[in-house]
Design an enzyme around this catalytic site. Sequence first.
Site, PDB file in Angstrom:
ATOM      1  N   ARG A   1       5.169   9.287  10.846  1.00 49.33           N
ATOM      2  CA  ARG A   1       4.703  10.657  10.611  1.00 49.33           C
ATOM      3  C   ARG A   1       4.692  11.504  11.877  1.00 49.33           C
ATOM      4  O   ARG A   1       4.384  12.694  11.823  1.00 49.33           O
ATOM      5  CB  ARG A   1       3.294  10.643  10.006  1.00 49.33           C
ATOM      6  CG  ARG A   1       3.212   9.899   8.684  1.00 49.33           C
ATOM      7  CD  ARG A   1       1.815   9.934   8.122  1.00 49.33           C
ATOM      8  NE  ARG A   1       1.661   8.999   7.006  1.00 49.33           N
ATOM      9  CZ  ARG A   1       0.525   8.762   6.368  1.00 49.33           C
ATOM     10  NH1 ARG A   1      -0.577   9.408   6.734  1.00 49.33           N
ATOM     11  NH2 ARG A   1       0.470   7.890   5.383  1.00 49.33           N
TER      12      ARG A   1
ATOM     13  N   THR B   1       5.499   4.755   5.780  1.00 50.51           N
ATOM     14  CA  THR B   1       6.138   6.022   5.411  1.00 50.51           C
ATOM     15  C   THR B   1       7.657   5.920   5.551  1.00 50.51           C
ATOM     16  O   THR B   1       8.328   6.834   6.022  1.00 50.51           O
ATOM     17  CB  THR B   1       5.584   7.208   6.235  1.00 50.51           C
ATOM     18  OG1 THR B   1       4.168   7.058   6.440  1.00 50.51           O
ATOM     19  CG2 THR B   1       5.800   8.523   5.486  1.00 50.51           C
TER      20      THR B   1
ATOM     21  N   GLU C   1       0.354  -1.315  10.669  1.00 49.34           N
ATOM     22  CA  GLU C   1       1.368  -0.427  10.095  1.00 49.34           C
ATOM     23  C   GLU C   1       1.373   0.897  10.845  1.00 49.34           C
ATOM     24  O   GLU C   1       0.416   1.669  10.762  1.00 49.34           O
ATOM     25  CB  GLU C   1       1.079  -0.183   8.613  1.00 49.34           C
ATOM     26  CG  GLU C   1       2.030   0.802   7.953  1.00 49.34           C
ATOM     27  CD  GLU C   1       1.613   1.176   6.538  1.00 49.34           C
ATOM     28  OE1 GLU C   1       1.988   2.282   6.088  1.00 49.34           O
ATOM     29  OE2 GLU C   1       0.905   0.386   5.881  1.00 49.34           O
TER      30      GLU C   1
ATOM     31  N   LYS D   1       2.978  -2.154  -2.412  1.00 51.42           N
ATOM     32  CA  LYS D   1       1.904  -1.273  -1.985  1.00 51.42           C
ATOM     33  C   LYS D   1       1.449  -0.471  -3.207  1.00 51.42           C
ATOM     34  O   LYS D   1       2.285   0.053  -3.943  1.00 51.42           O
ATOM     35  CB  LYS D   1       2.410  -0.331  -0.898  1.00 51.42           C
ATOM     36  CG  LYS D   1       1.437   0.774  -0.504  1.00 51.42           C
ATOM     37  CD  LYS D   1       2.032   1.623   0.614  1.00 51.42           C
ATOM     38  CE  LYS D   1       1.113   2.773   0.989  1.00 51.42           C
ATOM     39  NZ  LYS D   1       1.602   3.500   2.182  1.00 51.42           N
TER      40      LYS D   1
END
Length: 212
Positions: free
Chosen positions: A49, A73, A45, A133
């Site tokens: 960011r 994200t 993953e 998640k």
Amino acid sequence: MAGVTSASPSVLDVAPVIPVVVIDDAAHAVPMARALVAGGLPAIEVTLRTPAALDAIRAIAAEVPEAVVGVGTVLTPEHVESSVAAEARFLVSPGWTERLLGAMRASGVPFLPGVSTTSEVVALLERGVTEMKFFPAEAAGGTAYLRSLASPLPQARFCPTGGIDASRAAGYLALPNVGCVGGTWMLPSHVVAARDWGRVEELAREAAALRP
């Protein structure tokens, strides 16, 4: 995972640990991914960011075909679009809204929407989403919280992420409703800065062996 056909394995079942990667330098992406895959952690993953994230995803998708590279994200439909364009094979969000969930579902790419409360889990189950998640895992109640959900909500499966390290991972993986965990401990910042990909492979191999 939502969006996976019956013939396709869920990303929750690819490996016991999904490395959660923050890439500042896209040049690190390919050797890092190769080290993680060699250590037994093919599902990776890459979080959105940093400015280097999408370039890193494209490079891994193109040069490390044995990796299952996803994007974390994910916060907006625009993130979904750019991630899919970069050849992401799964999407992960820290939370969800109707608009974001709709975009992830429409993308055709498997996705893990983030939850931290029972009501959020039930709301997703109502919408046909069974894999999620759990974030931020440690702050939101950890293994005790997830264990308490297993009986009333057995159809929900989770990838807990947030505050999990090598010492905590096995406890999560022992739960019946946890498919895998997400973490960063196999990518210490000083090891990545030194480009010590051999050490990354060693740490990945240790993480891959955590399944009870």
